[in-house]
Design a protein around this motif. Structure first.
Motif, PDB file in Angstrom:
ATOM      1  N   ALA A  42      22.589  -9.773 -38.216  1.00  0.00           N
ATOM      2  CA  ALA A  42      21.417  -9.793 -37.320  1.00  0.00           C
ATOM      3  C   ALA A  42      20.142  -9.678 -38.142  1.00  0.00           C
ATOM      4  CB  ALA A  42      21.505  -8.636 -36.323  1.00  0.00           C
ATOM      5  N   GLN A  43      19.116 -10.413 -37.713  1.00  0.00           N
ATOM      6  CA  GLN A  43      17.842 -10.430 -38.431  1.00  0.00           C
ATOM      7  C   GLN A  43      16.939  -9.321 -37.901  1.00  0.00           C
ATOM      8  OE1 GLN A  43      17.270 -12.908 -40.966  1.00  0.00           O
ATOM      9  NE2 GLN A  43      19.483 -12.958 -40.583  1.00  0.00           N
ATOM     10  N   VAL A  44      16.427  -8.521 -38.819  1.00  0.00           N
ATOM     11  CA  VAL A  44      15.583  -7.388 -38.446  1.00  0.00           C
ATOM     12  C   VAL A  44      14.129  -7.832 -38.324  1.00  0.00           C
ATOM     13  CG1 VAL A  44      14.644  -5.190 -39.251  1.00  0.00           C
ATOM     14  CG2 VAL A  44      17.108  -5.675 -39.464  1.00  0.00           C
ATOM     15  N   GLN A  45      13.511  -7.486 -37.187  1.00  0.00           N
ATOM     16  CA  GLN A  45      12.088  -7.785 -36.977  1.00  0.00           C
ATOM     17  C   GLN A  45      11.366  -6.493 -36.616  1.00  0.00           C
ATOM     18  OE1 GLN A  45      12.383 -10.955 -33.967  1.00  0.00           O
ATOM     19  NE2 GLN A  45      11.894 -12.381 -35.626  1.00  0.00           N
ATOM     20  N   THR A  46      10.468  -6.077 -37.491  1.00  0.00           N
ATOM     21  CA  THR A  46       9.692  -4.875 -37.201  1.00  0.00           C
ATOM     22  C   THR A  46       8.553  -5.239 -36.249  1.00  0.00           C
ATOM     23  OG1 THR A  46       8.341  -5.224 -39.163  1.00  0.00           O
ATOM     24  CG2 THR A  46      10.285  -3.823 -39.406  1.00  0.00           C
ATOM     25  N   THR A  47       7.897  -4.219 -35.721  1.00  0.00           N
ATOM     26  CA  THR A  47       6.885  -4.431 -34.684  1.00  0.00           C
ATOM     27  C   THR A  47       5.550  -3.813 -35.088  1.00  0.00           C
ATOM     28  OG1 THR A  47       7.222  -2.375 -33.458  1.00  0.00           O
ATOM     29  CG2 THR A  47       8.725  -4.193 -32.976  1.00  0.00           C
ATOM     30  N   ASP A  48       4.540  -4.112 -34.290  1.00  0.00           N
ATOM     31  CA  ASP A  48       3.261  -3.424 -34.457  1.00  0.00           C
ATOM     32  C   ASP A  48       3.366  -2.054 -33.777  1.00  0.00           C
ATOM     33  OD1 ASP A  48       2.853  -3.689 -31.700  1.00  0.00           O
ATOM     34  OD2 ASP A  48       1.505  -5.393 -31.891  1.00  0.00           O
ATOM     35  N   PRO A  49       2.310  -1.225 -33.861  1.00  0.00           N
ATOM     36  CA  PRO A  49       2.427   0.133 -33.301  1.00  0.00           C
ATOM     37  C   PRO A  49       2.734   0.164 -31.803  1.00  0.00           C
ATOM     38  CG  PRO A  49       0.545  -0.002 -34.779  1.00  0.00           C
ATOM     39  CD  PRO A  49       1.052  -1.413 -34.613  1.00  0.00           C
ATOM     40  N   GLY A  50       2.401  -0.902 -31.087  1.00  0.00           N
ATOM     41  CA  GLY A  50       2.687  -0.946 -29.660  1.00  0.00           C
ATOM     42  C   GLY A  50       4.077  -1.449 -29.339  1.00  0.00           C
TER      43      GLY A  50
END
Lengths: 178, 384
Positions: free
Chosen positions: B251-259
């Motif tokens: 699975a590909q990991v996608q980080t997010t912005d603070p929201g």
């Protein structure tokens, strides 16, 4: 699987807040952004959807918001407010000074009664009808006559817009209200 | 189909078994009409709540699994055991206004041991929605939208928020003054005032409070063909890479912005406020002009294209990781009204792309919680 159709009664009248003596600052007609420091220049800011710019900046006071700036072109002006809770509210005024649209973006919802003004009570009633009619949760889009209200996002990141079609400058697309 | 679902529902909760290294980390998730018998594209599960430190427990079914929020909320009308009230510093009861895009939940914050599969979050603040003893809703709460405090309005017996965050509010609610977003209130004699609340007293995503399997969750639902299904069933697995059954794999990991948002690229345009939300019942994106899809004549919150429309978009995390996503949107008005699971439901959205429950069909979606160490890095992140 048909969400309910809405037939909405007309919204209440437009409310005008008392003028409390804020000074209007001329912005000029050229396109550009003018960032104004509120502490130095108390000023007449935007007001509630459907309302007139001659009302005071009740929105800013109610939301304890700062006016970040005003963008103006030949057709409309955008007053950008930063509410104390971190959410940005943009209020779109026609060249004759009527608020024809509002949009917001930020971690928490704005005071919708304030920004939607006379349209809030109908919104609240109809949001319930729409949500229960669609039989599930998700973003909301409600059309009441020529007023469209959209809500989306999730806790820590909400977006929304509301606009009065008949007041929009000719040729302006709703998608540009954001 | 129905007998299968009934068996799954009966077997869904497993009470805690503390100290077991290989504890049960999996429980059933059902897509069906829910406890109000009206829902579509809702993923429901069962939650067992107990009076903290006791065997006085109740299993509540029909709780909506929501990756778009954090924390457990249950309807007072579904709760039969007396949970202790959360109080502020001077012993005054704490209540909450839960903010959602389509409305708000109002009710007291109470304490419960939360059992999910073989996991337990002890003495955890939850919201009890619509409690009769907190019937007076402050205007600061009701001014955020429409109430969702009854079974009819909520469509579920509760919401299990298993999103990216440890608390539903976080640091913003710990501050006094006008920056506080007004989620938490102190209520005395029917009068409520906004209060700051320390992180530990806020409503908590129960997963990060488990003693193990506490870095996130995987939600797995089977693919749903165009035209839909009467119902379907999958699982939620607690922990990422903590047991043999919850490896991140490829699975590909996608980080997010603070929201909690990331970027979606659609038709060459980037939209920076996209998110994955099992609690939204469709794929909600842009408008008719951008998608070419007509709105339904009777409902401006859904698309009704005459034929099934196929699309592709690319999601890009804050870490730059991109994943292509294929999806389709069909005519909501043409769907079988007796079915409850549909992959082709879509509608407009004021700006971001809301990847709702159809995104989960045919995928394993990993949710890593903020600050928790996981195989793909420290949360928050999505992976799929």
């Amino acid at each position: 699987m048909r969400p309910l159709t809405l037939r909405l009664e007309a919204c209440g009248g437009i409310s005008f807040a008392d003028d409390q003596g804020f000074v209007t600052i001329g912005i000029g007609r050229r396109i550009g952004v003018l960032v104004l420091l509120l502490a130095a220049f108390p000023l007449r800011a935007a007001a509630t959807l459907g309302s007139d710019a001659t009302s005071v900046d009740a929105d800013r006071v109610r939301m304890q918001a700062a006016l970040l700036g005003i963008t103006r072109n030949d057709r409309f002006a955008v007053h950008q407010l930063q509410a104390a809770n971190g959410t940005t509210v943009r209020e779109y005024l026609t060249s004759t000074g009527t608020v024809f649209a509002v949009a917001w973006e930020g971690p928490w919802l704005p005071d919708l009664r304030q920004v939607l003004g006379p349209y809030f009570d109908a919104y609240q009633r109809n949001a319930t009808v729409v949500r229960n009619g669609r039989r599930s949760h998700g973003p909301i889009a409600i059309r009441t006559g020529d007023v469209v209200i959209q809500m989306g996002g999730h806790p820590r990141a909400f977006t929304g817009r509301a606009y009065v079609e008949r007041l929009m400058p000719q040729g302006m697309q709703a998608a540009s209200i954001r | 189909m129905f007998s299968l679902l009934l068996i799954a529902q009966a077997n869904a909760p497993h009470c805690g078994n503390p100290g077991d290294a290989s504890r049960v980390n999996t429980q059933a998730v059902l897509v069906n009409a829910g406890p109000a018998s009206t829902y579509f594209n809702g993923a429901f599960t069962s939650v067992t709540v107990c009076v903290p430190g006791t065997n006085t427990c109740q299993t509540i079914g029909g709780v909506l699994v929501d990756t778009g929020s954090s924390g457990l909320r249950v309807l007072a009308s579904a709760l039969t055991i007396p949970l202790p009230q959360q109080t502020g510093g001077s012993g005054i009861p704490v209540a909450e206004c839960g903010q959602f895009a389509d409305g708000f939940t109002w009710g007291p914050v109470q304490m419960a041991d939360i059992n999910l599969a073989g996991e337990q979050a002890k003495n955890t603040p939850i919201q009890v929605i619509g409690a009769s003893s907190f019937s007076s809703i402050p205007s600061g709460c009701s001014n955020t939208g429409a109430p969702e405090n009854t079974l009819e309005d909520l469509g579920a017996n509760g919401i299990l928020g298993v999103g990216l965050f440890r608390q539903d509010c976080g640091i913003a609610c710990t501050f006094t003054g006008s920056s506080n977003p007004a989620l938490y209130y102190l209520c005395s004699s029917g009068a409520c005032q906004v209060t700051a609340l320390p992180l530990a007293q806020q409503v908590q995503n129960p997963i990060w409070l488990f003693s193990s399997d506490n870095n996130g969750v995987t939600i797995q639902l089977p693919a749903v063909p165009a035209g839909g299904l009467l119902a379907t069933m999958g699982v939620m697995k607690f922990g990422i890479g903590t047991q043999s059954d919850n490896a991140l794999g490829n699975a590909q990991v996608q980080t997010t912005d603070p929201g909690g948002n990331f970027t979606t690229v659609f038709n060459g345009q980037s939209y920076g406020s996209s998110f994955i939300d099992s609690g939204s019942n469709g794929l909600f994106l842009l408008d008719s002009g951008a998608t070419g899809l007509p709105l339904c004549s009777d409902a401006p919150d859904f698309y009704c294209p005459p034929t099934l429309s196929e699309f592709s978009a690319t999601n890009r995390g804050a870490n730059g990781q991109s994943v292509s996503v294929a999806f389709h949107i069909g005519d909501v008005d043409a769907l079988n009204e007796t079915f409850t699971a549909f992959s082709e439901i879509g509608g407009p959205n004021p700006d971001p792309v809301d990847w709702g429950l159809p995104f989960f069909y045919g995928r394993s979606v990993f949710v890593a919680i903020e600050g928790q160490s996981a195989p793909g890095g420290t949360g928050p992140y999505w992976a799929y």
